[in-house]
Design an enzyme around this catalytic site. Sequence first.
Site, PDB file in Angstrom:
ATOM      1  N   HIS A 294       1.752   0.494  -5.666  1.00 18.26           N
ATOM      2  CA  HIS A 294       1.464  -0.873  -6.105  1.00 18.26           C
ATOM      3  C   HIS A 294      -0.029  -1.093  -6.298  1.00 18.26           C
ATOM      4  O   HIS A 294      -0.859  -0.369  -5.746  1.00 18.26           O
ATOM      5  CB  HIS A 294       1.990  -1.895  -5.085  1.00 18.26           C
ATOM      6  CG  HIS A 294       1.282  -1.828  -3.764  1.00 18.26           C
ATOM      7  ND1 HIS A 294       1.466  -0.811  -2.860  1.00 18.26           N
ATOM      8  CD2 HIS A 294       0.352  -2.658  -3.210  1.00 18.26           C
ATOM      9  CE1 HIS A 294       0.708  -1.008  -1.807  1.00 18.26           C
ATOM     10  NE2 HIS A 294       0.004  -2.125  -1.985  1.00 18.26           N
TER      11      HIS A 294
ATOM     12  N   ARG B 177      -7.868  -5.321   6.906  1.00 17.36           N
ATOM     13  CA  ARG B 177      -8.105  -5.330   5.445  1.00 17.36           C
ATOM     14  C   ARG B 177      -8.646  -6.664   4.976  1.00 17.36           C
ATOM     15  O   ARG B 177      -8.159  -7.722   5.411  1.00 17.36           O
ATOM     16  CB  ARG B 177      -6.792  -5.043   4.709  1.00 17.36           C
ATOM     17  CG  ARG B 177      -6.968  -4.831   3.209  1.00 17.36           C
ATOM     18  CD  ARG B 177      -5.647  -4.672   2.490  1.00 17.36           C
ATOM     19  NE  ARG B 177      -4.958  -5.944   2.373  1.00 17.36           N
ATOM     20  CZ  ARG B 177      -3.746  -6.127   1.874  1.00 17.36           C
ATOM     21  NH1 ARG B 177      -3.051  -5.070   1.455  1.00 17.36           N
ATOM     22  NH2 ARG B 177      -3.202  -7.314   1.791  1.00 17.36           N
TER      23      ARG B 177
ATOM     24  N   HIS C 281      -1.884   2.240  -5.240  1.00 13.72           N
ATOM     25  CA  HIS C 281      -1.925   2.960  -3.964  1.00 13.72           C
ATOM     26  C   HIS C 281      -0.585   2.822  -3.257  1.00 13.72           C
ATOM     27  O   HIS C 281       0.232   1.960  -3.606  1.00 13.72           O
ATOM     28  CB  HIS C 281      -3.072   2.477  -3.070  1.00 13.72           C
ATOM     29  CG  HIS C 281      -3.018   1.017  -2.718  1.00 13.72           C
ATOM     30  ND1 HIS C 281      -3.409   0.023  -3.575  1.00 13.72           N
ATOM     31  CD2 HIS C 281      -2.623   0.386  -1.577  1.00 13.72           C
ATOM     32  CE1 HIS C 281      -3.262  -1.160  -2.988  1.00 13.72           C
ATOM     33  NE2 HIS C 281      -2.781  -0.969  -1.778  1.00 13.72           N
TER      34      HIS C 281
ATOM     35  N   ASP D 169      -2.428  -4.520  -5.501  1.00 11.16           N
ATOM     36  CA  ASP D 169      -2.211  -5.617  -4.559  1.00 11.16           C
ATOM     37  C   ASP D 169      -2.025  -6.967  -5.259  1.00 11.16           C
ATOM     38  O   ASP D 169      -2.819  -7.343  -6.136  1.00 11.16           O
ATOM     39  CB  ASP D 169      -3.414  -5.738  -3.611  1.00 11.16           C
ATOM     40  CG  ASP D 169      -3.500  -4.578  -2.645  1.00 11.16           C
ATOM     41  OD1 ASP D 169      -2.447  -4.081  -2.200  1.00 11.16           O
ATOM     42  OD2 ASP D 169      -4.630  -4.153  -2.333  1.00 11.16           O
TER      43      ASP D 169
HETATM   44  C1  SIN Z   1      -2.010  -1.610   1.542  1.00 10.98           C
HETATM   45  O1  SIN Z   1      -1.097  -1.458   0.745  1.00 10.98           O
HETATM   46  O2  SIN Z   1      -2.960  -2.350   1.294  1.00 10.98           O
HETATM   47  C2  SIN Z   1      -1.973  -0.874   2.855  1.00 10.98           C
HETATM   48  C3  SIN Z   1      -2.357   0.550   2.722  1.00 10.98           C
HETATM   49  C4  SIN Z   1      -2.245   1.297   4.036  1.00 10.98           C
HETATM   50  O3  SIN Z   1      -1.929   0.702   5.068  1.00 10.98           O
HETATM   51  O4  SIN Z   1      -2.499   2.501   4.026  1.00 10.98           O
END
Ligand code: SIN
Length: 293
Positions: A113, A284, A269, A115
């Site tokens: 995806h 994050r 990612h 974000d």
């Molecule tokens: C995310 O999708 O932002 C999380 C990525 C992760 O936890 O490695």
Amino acid sequence: MSSRLSSAAADATEYDRIAVTPIAGALGAEISGVDLSRPIDEAAFAEIRRAWARHLVIFFRGQTLDDGALVAFGRRFAPLFRHPNLLTEGPYPDIVRIRRMPGDTQIVGEDWHADTTCMPQPPSGAVLYGVDVPPYGGDTLFANQYLAYESLSDGMKALLSRLTAVHSDITVAGPQAARNRHRTNKVREDSDWRETVSEHPVVRTHPETGRKALFVNKSYTQRFSGMTTEESAPLLGFLLQHAARPEFTCRFRWERGSVAVWDNRCTLHIAVNDVWKFPRLMHRVQMCGERPV
Ligand code: SIN
């Protein structure tokens, strides 16, 4: 010398304040020589931004970032974005704590995806900081969506140039998604929750590099505008599979204190859901972005 090798070699000489080491052919570079917990001067930050634009996702090792330092570093890229669905704790509402615990069967980000593309102005990027990482597993993979676009045929590029797609959070949040019973990280599932839907071009032009990138993803893209889900499925399915071809990807192995900064406008990612017996905690922040064009 191939263009990829020559660009990696050029990297070594183009920075005075940081060292940049690519980790894969498609994207991704580790940066050393900077302490992100301390103020970063303009010249050093300009080099970090240049490396980010070139490598799409950059990584730092051995950092110690309290909440204030994480927020301050994210704000160097852009004002921070407040997530519409993930519930936050504590005095820093811009920080999402991505936590998995033994027993979780689902995790945040377990499909390829970009974000929060349900938003009219999805985030331009994110900073992810490893607080508690498992001894093995729990890696994150990234995929270069410039390459995904550029490797398509001229006929497919022409077709996609006319398409927009409908992005929605219907499968990742809200009561109907029913995510909370499977994982520690909670999203909004209350009865006041409403679906957020936006339409975006299937190919977007990056506002800083001017390059075109494929812009569809499994978590949010439901269908092409003006078509049904069923009509969209064959082409959308092809694009989603194509977008994550191994040669477009890199894989990052986390250590405590690692930091990743990805450009959400030209990468996808995925968090690999392969560690069930260890906890994992990441902090994050996301940076505000612009309407995709
Ligand atoms: C995310 O999708 O932002 C999380 C990525 C992760 O936890 O490695």
